[in-house]
Design a protein around this motif. Structure first.
Motif, PDB file in Angstrom:
ATOM      1  N   ALA A 139      86.772 -71.140  55.440  1.00 32.24           N
ATOM      2  CA  ALA A 139      86.207 -70.371  54.326  1.00 32.24           C
ATOM      3  C   ALA A 139      85.403 -71.273  53.396  1.00 32.24           C
ATOM      4  CB  ALA A 139      87.331 -69.685  53.552  1.00 32.24           C
ATOM      5  N   TRP A 140      85.923 -72.471  53.144  1.00 35.64           N
ATOM      6  CA  TRP A 140      85.240 -73.448  52.292  1.00 35.64           C
ATOM      7  C   TRP A 140      83.900 -73.867  52.912  1.00 35.64           C
ATOM      8  CZ3 TRP A 140      84.592 -78.908  53.209  1.00 35.64           C
ATOM      9  CH2 TRP A 140      84.252 -79.667  52.092  1.00 35.64           C
ATOM     10  N   GLN A 141      83.920 -74.161  54.226  1.00 37.46           N
ATOM     11  CA  GLN A 141      82.695 -74.611  54.884  1.00 37.46           C
ATOM     12  C   GLN A 141      81.628 -73.520  54.934  1.00 37.46           C
ATOM     13  OE1 GLN A 141      83.769 -76.010  58.780  1.00 37.46           O
ATOM     14  NE2 GLN A 141      84.476 -77.982  58.025  1.00 37.46           N
ATOM     15  N   ARG A 142      82.082 -72.255  55.006  1.00 35.40           N
ATOM     16  CA  ARG A 142      81.108 -71.163  55.123  1.00 35.40           C
ATOM     17  C   ARG A 142      80.645 -70.641  53.773  1.00 35.40           C
ATOM     18  NH1 ARG A 142      84.111 -67.657  59.797  1.00 35.40           N
ATOM     19  NH2 ARG A 142      83.589 -69.037  61.554  1.00 35.40           N
ATOM     20  N   GLY A 143      81.292 -71.096  52.699  1.00 34.19           N
ATOM     21  CA  GLY A 143      80.974 -70.532  51.392  1.00 34.19           C
ATOM     22  C   GLY A 143      81.474 -69.110  51.292  1.00 34.19           C
ATOM     23  N   GLU A 144      82.722 -68.904  51.720  1.00 36.55           N
ATOM     24  CA  GLU A 144      83.329 -67.575  51.676  1.00 36.55           C
ATOM     25  C   GLU A 144      84.737 -67.652  51.093  1.00 36.55           C
ATOM     26  OE1 GLU A 144      83.146 -66.206  55.727  1.00 36.55           O
ATOM     27  OE2 GLU A 144      80.967 -65.989  55.681  1.00 36.55           O
ATOM     28  N   THR A 145      84.844 -68.348  49.967  1.00 30.67           N
ATOM     29  CA  THR A 145      86.170 -68.508  49.354  1.00 30.67           C
ATOM     30  C   THR A 145      86.463 -67.397  48.356  1.00 30.67           C
ATOM     31  OG1 THR A 145      85.365 -69.798  47.471  1.00 30.67           O
ATOM     32  CG2 THR A 145      85.923 -71.017  49.491  1.00 30.67           C
ATOM     33  N   GLY A 146      85.419 -66.664  47.962  1.00 27.71           N
ATOM     34  CA  GLY A 146      85.598 -65.640  46.942  1.00 27.71           C
ATOM     35  C   GLY A 146      85.432 -66.181  45.525  1.00 27.71           C
ATOM     36  N   PHE A 147      85.172 -67.489  45.399  1.00 27.62           N
ATOM     37  CA  PHE A 147      84.850 -68.069  44.087  1.00 27.62           C
ATOM     38  C   PHE A 147      83.348 -68.340  44.072  1.00 27.62           C
ATOM     39  CE2 PHE A 147      89.326 -68.733  44.659  1.00 27.62           C
ATOM     40  CZ  PHE A 147      89.821 -68.326  43.420  1.00 27.62           C
ATOM     41  N   PRO A 148      82.601 -67.545  43.305  1.00 28.70           N
ATOM     42  CA  PRO A 148      81.141 -67.557  43.453  1.00 28.70           C
ATOM     43  C   PRO A 148      80.471 -68.921  43.288  1.00 28.70           C
ATOM     44  CG  PRO A 148      81.834 -65.638  42.205  1.00 28.70           C
ATOM     45  CD  PRO A 148      83.057 -66.476  42.390  1.00 28.70           C
ATOM     46  N   ILE A 174      81.784 -71.946  43.764  1.00 33.84           N
ATOM     47  CA  ILE A 174      82.144 -72.772  44.923  1.00 33.84           C
ATOM     48  C   ILE A 174      81.272 -72.372  46.121  1.00 33.84           C
ATOM     49  CG2 ILE A 174      83.978 -73.266  46.599  1.00 33.84           C
ATOM     50  CD1 ILE A 174      84.762 -74.467  44.004  1.00 33.84           C
ATOM     51  N   ASP A 175      81.187 -71.084  46.372  1.00 28.52           N
ATOM     52  CA  ASP A 175      80.425 -70.607  47.525  1.00 28.52           C
ATOM     53  C   ASP A 175      78.933 -70.909  47.370  1.00 28.52           C
ATOM     54  OD1 ASP A 175      82.802 -69.738  48.565  1.00 28.52           O
ATOM     55  OD2 ASP A 175      82.567 -67.666  47.892  1.00 28.52           O
ATOM     56  N   ALA A 176      78.427 -70.768  46.139  1.00 32.44           N
ATOM     57  CA  ALA A 176      77.014 -71.072  45.900  1.00 32.44           C
ATOM     58  C   ALA A 176      76.738 -72.551  46.177  1.00 32.44           C
ATOM     59  CB  ALA A 176      76.633 -70.729  44.459  1.00 32.44           C
ATOM     60  N   CYS A 177      77.650 -73.417  45.744  1.00 33.35           N
ATOM     61  CA  CYS A 177      77.443 -74.860  45.928  1.00 33.35           C
ATOM     62  C   CYS A 177      77.403 -75.236  47.403  1.00 33.35           C
ATOM     63  CB  CYS A 177      78.546 -75.651  45.218  1.00 33.35           C
ATOM     64  SG  CYS A 177      78.350 -75.664  43.432  1.00 33.35           S
ATOM     65  N   ILE A 178      78.365 -74.730  48.172  1.00 37.62           N
ATOM     66  CA  ILE A 178      78.385 -75.053  49.602  1.00 37.62           C
ATOM     67  C   ILE A 178      77.109 -74.537  50.282  1.00 37.62           C
ATOM     68  CG2 ILE A 178      79.426 -74.249  51.754  1.00 37.62           C
ATOM     69  CD1 ILE A 178      80.999 -76.507  50.916  1.00 37.62           C
ATOM     70  N   ARG A 179      76.756 -73.305  49.968  1.00 40.48           N
ATOM     71  CA  ARG A 179      75.557 -72.746  50.621  1.00 40.48           C
ATOM     72  C   ARG A 179      74.302 -73.503  50.218  1.00 40.48           C
ATOM     73  NH1 ARG A 179      76.607 -66.196  50.040  1.00 40.48           N
ATOM     74  NH2 ARG A 179      78.856 -66.247  50.450  1.00 40.48           N
ATOM     75  N   ALA A 180      74.236 -73.921  48.958  1.00 38.66           N
ATOM     76  CA  ALA A 180      73.049 -74.663  48.496  1.00 38.66           C
ATOM     77  C   ALA A 180      72.936 -76.014  49.194  1.00 38.66           C
ATOM     78  CB  ALA A 180      73.104 -74.865  46.981  1.00 38.66           C
ATOM     79  N   VAL A 181      74.049 -76.698  49.342  1.00 39.11           N
ATOM     80  CA  VAL A 181      73.969 -78.038  49.936  1.00 39.11           C
ATOM     81  C   VAL A 181      73.686 -77.940  51.436  1.00 39.11           C
ATOM     82  CG1 VAL A 181      76.433 -78.496  50.449  1.00 39.11           C
ATOM     83  CG2 VAL A 181      74.913 -80.369  49.768  1.00 39.11           C
ATOM     84  N   ILE A 182      74.189 -76.891  52.083  1.00 39.32           N
ATOM     85  CA  ILE A 182      73.867 -76.707  53.501  1.00 39.32           C
ATOM     86  C   ILE A 182      72.370 -76.427  53.661  1.00 39.32           C
ATOM     87  CG2 ILE A 182      74.162 -75.133  55.480  1.00 39.32           C
ATOM     88  CD1 ILE A 182      77.107 -74.852  54.620  1.00 39.32           C
ATOM     89  N   ALA A 183      71.827 -75.628  52.762  1.00 37.68           N
ATOM     90  CA  ALA A 183      70.425 -75.219  52.902  1.00 37.68           C
ATOM     91  C   ALA A 183      69.431 -76.293  52.472  1.00 37.68           C
ATOM     92  CB  ALA A 183      70.183 -73.941  52.096  1.00 37.68           C
TER      93      ALA A 183
END
Length: 508
Positions: free
Chosen positions: A327-336, A338-347
């Motif tokens: 969930a952490w790696q996919r940006g699907e933790t439900g904490f916006p 946290i999820d935004a940060c993971i998705r931003a760094v992947i992109a």
DNA sequence: TGGGCTTTCCT
DNA sequence: GGAAAGCCC
């Protein structure tokens, strides 16, 4: 007897200026091969992916353009390093190899040890130069600050390029052409690598492009305008992208050196509008070297906690941890945020420092997952991945040093402090784009009617939180602070302090 | 370059 | 009763 040559081996130092091995080579009147080796060992290493190889090939292209203006070129080999040197040795007598010392992962360290033995057996001198104020084999920090300042004071090691007699070996395997017009020598069994590198031509606008020229453009732009609010905006995930220097990938891949950056910063010293930037930024450049020095002195940090007592830390078991890591790696933790940060760094390959720290804190503290289950994944997302910073920083934020204060970032507080209007969160979590400011960071509070109104159904379009944050924070705090009181933790902490800290400096 | 709670100091 | 400082996890 074959012709005698010297080799300048470019490791993670993709520049022509302030390059000590190149400067030394240019003082000797001898034919010189300028060698860059792309190794399958590293292409297959999960710390790296396509973004790094694109950055590197862009940097090599830049080097080659600069060299071709002087009638010279770089010799790019794809294959393992031992094979590359052995092939060159068939054609020439290698008098010496000049390179920087590398503070890298264990696989490059082991490679260097094998090469050292091979060079010794073939009568080849390997001249290694200290890199960026970091000293090899240091056992304590008593003189470190002095050495760092000595490094800064010395003039840059600019090579006399016009004096260099650059040659290229005749044939190393089958020459192929990389799409950016750089000739590639590839040794056996690397055709698949060539084709994947050639596939890199697709532009990736979201990643910073590599190269020495680009590094200087970025620095000059930072000091011309972008950086004036550096100190105030460094913590904001959206504003930091513009007002931070964005030099990290260029420093990591050696397009520019800390000394060049700080010399350039001097031009702003007398400008009162830039006083805070100069102070904050220069301390961070030094902090960077301080961390690389830690890793150089304790490279086991790649595989085990620097405080060995933390091998027994009560992390969640594998079964419990696995879905949380996913969930952490996919940006699907439900904490916006946290999820935004993971998705931003992947992109984009970039995230500001505070948000990186928050991601590590959330994984290791709130989810109670062993830091080793996230460290490679996150490193791979960073375009500026630098082993010497990544591992000590990751361990520090995971609080497995037993010396630094425990940093337990509350994602809701961080969101209110640094993304109050949700600008950053909305960009990377578009499912929540319509949710108003006061609810964007706690979507689980949306009523069924509000969910319809704002076009998001929780549990379908965006996940419910995977943990209860208040309970997780409380448990993490108790776990962390009580573990710290153990005798084995304290014993290790004393050892670490004596090796890695400057006596008398405040502990943070 | 943490955070939450309590105390203290000021209005 | 609010802000800053102190304390402890």
């Amino acid at each position: 007897m074959s012709k005698s040559i010297q080799i300048v081996w470019f490791k993670r130092d993709l520049r022509l200026r302030d390059h000590a091995p190149l400067a030394e080579a240019s003082c000797r009147n001898e034919p010189t091969v300028l060698l860059y080796i792309i190794e399958p060992m590293l292409i297959n290493d999960p710390h790296f992916d396509i973004r790094h190889w694109r950055f590197i090939t862009q940097s090599i292209t830049d080097l080659n353009e600069q060299l071709s203006a002087k009638g010279a070129c770089i010799t790019l080999v794809i294959g393992n390093a031992e094979q590359a040197f052995a092939s060159i040795a068939k054609q020439f007598t290698i008098a010496r190899v000049l390179s920087y010392e590398e503070v890298g992962l264990d696989n490059t360290y082991q490679r260097d040890k094998r090469l050292k033995a091979w060079f010794n057996g073939h009568g080849i001198d390997w001249l290694e130069f200290a890199n960026g104020g970091v000293t090899r084999g240091l056992n304590n920090r008593r003189n470190w600050k002095q050495q760092w300042h000595d490094y800064l004071r010395r003039p840059v090691d600019d090579p006399a390029l016009e004096a260099l007699q650059v040659i290229e070996p005749e044939s190393l395997g089958t020459p192929l052409s990389l799409s950016n017009a750089v000739k590639v020598h590839h040794l056996d069994d690397t055709t698949d690598i060539i084709s994947s590198l050639n596939a890199l031509t697709a532009p990736a606008q979201t990643f910073q492009p590599g190269g020495e020229k680009r590094a200087w453009y970025t620095l000059n732009h930072f000091l011309a305008e972008r950086g004036i609010r550096y100190a105030q905006q460094i913590s904001s995930p959206s504003l930091a992208r513009k007002s931070c220097s964005r030099l990290s990938p260029y420093l990591a891949w050696g397009n520019i050196t800390p000394r060049q950056v700080l010399n350039r910063l001097n031009s702003k010293k007398s400008d009162s509008d830039w006083r805070r930037t100069v102070k904050a930024f220069s301390s961070r450049i030094q902090w960077r070297s301080h961390f690389i020095q830690k890793f150089e002195s304790e490279c086991s940090m790649e595989i085990s906690p620097v405080n060995k007592a933390y091998e027994n830390y009560p992390y969640a078991g594998a079964l419990d941890a696995e879905p949380k890591v996913t969930a952490w790696q996919r940006g699907e933790t439900g904490f916006p945020l946290i999820d935004a940060c993971i998705r931003a760094v992947i992109a984009t390959g970039y995230l500001n420092f505070r948000m990186r720290a928050m991601l590590v804190s959330f994984l290791t503290h709130h989810l109670n997952v062993d830091w080793r289950k996230g460290v490679v994944f996150l490193g791979r997302q960073f375009l500026d991945f630098e082993p010497g910073i990544h591992y000590p920083q990751f361990q520090m934020q995971a609080s497995v040093t037993g010396t630094n204060t425990i940093r337990l970032y509350n994602p809701l507080k961080q969101a209110l402090d640094h993304d109050k209007d949700g600008r950053f969160t909305r960009k990377w979590v578009p499912e929540l784009a319509e949710v108003p400011d006061d609810l964007i960071h706690s979507p689980w509070k949306l009523s069924a009617m509000e969910q319809r109104l704002y076009g998001v159904e929780l549990g379908r379009d965006y996940p419910l939180p995977i943990i209860d944050i208040e309970q997780a924070s409380r448990e993490a705090r108790d776990r962390l602070w009580s573990f710290r009181e153990r005798d084995d933790v304290k014993r290790e902490a004393r050892r670490i302090l004596s090796k890695h800290t400057i006596p008398g400096s405040p502990r943070t």
